[in-house]
Design an enzyme around this catalytic site. Structure first.
Site, PDB file in Angstrom:
ATOM      1  CE  LYS A  31      -4.456  -1.262   0.242  1.00 58.21           C
ATOM      2  NZ  LYS A  31      -5.539  -0.707  -0.604  1.00 58.21           N
ATOM      3  CB  SER A  54      -1.248  -8.008  -1.572  1.00 51.11           C
ATOM      4  OG  SER A  54      -2.151  -8.744  -0.761  1.00 51.11           O
TER       5      SER A  54
END
Length: 397
Positions: free
Chosen positions: A47, A298
């Site tokens: 992120k 991720s």
């Protein structure tokens, strides 16, 4: 509007800010499989790429007022760290049920945290309200061109690290990650497939794609809190329609098994959202038999307080732990006889529960429940067959 130049510009801006994460083969899990390890990124997830790219785009006036975001944890940490690096105030609205580890990490990166009852969508509404009230710039976690451009830098890295890649598998929550990656991949190597993965309990983009429009799905529980999004973005939906070849879903047991496989095979810790891609490949949701496939893991911000339960669930799904119950005659020697059958099959007995008074037991019989350490599902089936051959009937738990 997202462009390849925006992604390339983000890549240049992120040098020295975000890590160029490794891309390694995962041959112990499956042939043709590679892991893009964004769980090793700063803050433990991808992120920061999109967050930093968004915050650096603010005007001086916007920066002076501060930035606000909503997140279940990973976007929160990315925004907090990026804003702190750029000397900008950050406020993060997080679902009250977000993992404590992610809440505390967000605070440590310098953000003011506002806990909001409900799920991500509730936190997003509160962030929008506070943005309008105080003039903060709202940094959307996925439905934003600058955020998608930052996440798209992962696609550029994949093509640089493995030019022969034929298939990229990516988690989907709101869709920002896969939108950026898919756009980058398809712009430079259109023949490469891009496949998205969602948790089966909250398949918002999967349902939106099936219905042909943005769809809100009912809330559900999932290990993949990082992709626990009930309504995808309109921008990300359009990107997925144009650039994503397929979307599949995985179960909670499959996610847990993938977390375990990554720990054992890759010596790496993935959170539920990150492990969905590996789960899809492990359990046949994505065909990797003939294509060099990259799974984007991720993030790795798994709550350690739940990790033991996840491991147990993963062991059960992969046939490494089995619970078997049967009836035995209530007389001396009966228990040792059934345990001997299990022992002869090579299973390790972790625990035994011997119940005389049970609503399912006959007079003169009792219930024996065993938790066994086993090799795989074939081994479990072998034990059950051996017990049946000795006249033991198996009970459903």
């Amino acid at each position: 509007m997202l462009t390849l130049e925006m992604i390339q510009d983000a890549q240049a801006a992120l040098r020295g800010i975000a890590r160029r994460t490794p891309l390694d083969p995962a041959s112990k899990i499956a042939d043709n499989l590679y892991i893009k390890a964004e769980n090793l990124q700063l803050t433990g997830a991808f992120k920061i790429r999109g967050a930093y790219n968004k915050i650096r785009s603010l005007t001086p006036g916007e920066a002076a007022k501060g930035v606000i975001a909503s997140s279940a944890g990973n976007h929160a940490q990315g925004i907090a760290l990026s804003a702190t690096k750029l000397g900008i105030k950050s406020i993060i609205c997080m679902p009250a049920g977000a993992p404590i580890s992610k809440v505390e990490a967000t605070k440590k990166y310098g953000a003011e945290v506002v806990l909001v009852p409900g799920v991500f969508d509730d936190a997003a509404r509160e962030a929008a309200r506070l943005s309008a009230e105080h003039g903060y710039t709202f940094a959307h976690p996925f439905n934003d061109d600058y955020v998608m451009a930052g996440q798209g830098t992962i696609g550029l890295e994949i093509l640089e690290q493995l030019p022969e890649v034929e298939q990229v598998v990516c988690p989907i929550g709101g869709g920002g990650l896969i939108s950026g990656i898919a756009f980058a991949i398809k712009s430079l190597k259109p023949e490469c497939k891009v496949i998205g993965v969602q948790a089966a309990t909250v398949p918002s983009m999967y349902e939106s794609r099936k219905n042909g429009h943005v769809t809100t799905v009912p809330d559900g529980d999932t290990l993949a809190d990082g992709i626990h999004v009930l309504t995808p973005g309109d921008k990300t939906f359009e990107m997925c329609q144009k650039y994503v070849d397929e979307i599949v879903t995985v179960s909670e047991d499959e996610i847990a098994a993938a977390i375990l496989a990554l720990m054992e095979g890759q010596k790496t810790v993935a959170e539920g959202a990150g492990a969905t891609t590996v789960a899809a490949c492990m359990f046949g949701k994505v065909d990797i038999s003939s294509k060099k496939t990259v799974c984007v893991v991720s993030g790795g911000n798994v709550d350690v307080t739940t990790l033991s339960r996840i491991i147990t669930k993963g062991l059960t799904k992969s046939g490494r732990i089995a619970e078997i119950s049967t009836k035995v005659v209530d007389k001396p020697g009966s228990l040792i006889q059934v345990l001997q059958v299990v022992s002869d099959c090579g299973a390790n007995i972790l625990s035994v529960n011997h119940e005389r008074e049970d609503k399912d037991s006959d007079v003169g019989a009792c219930i024996v429940s065993m938790v066994l350490e086993t090799r795989n599902q074939e081994h479990v089936d072998q034990i059950k067959a051996a017990m049946a051959s000795k006249g033991y009937s198996l009970l459903e738990k």
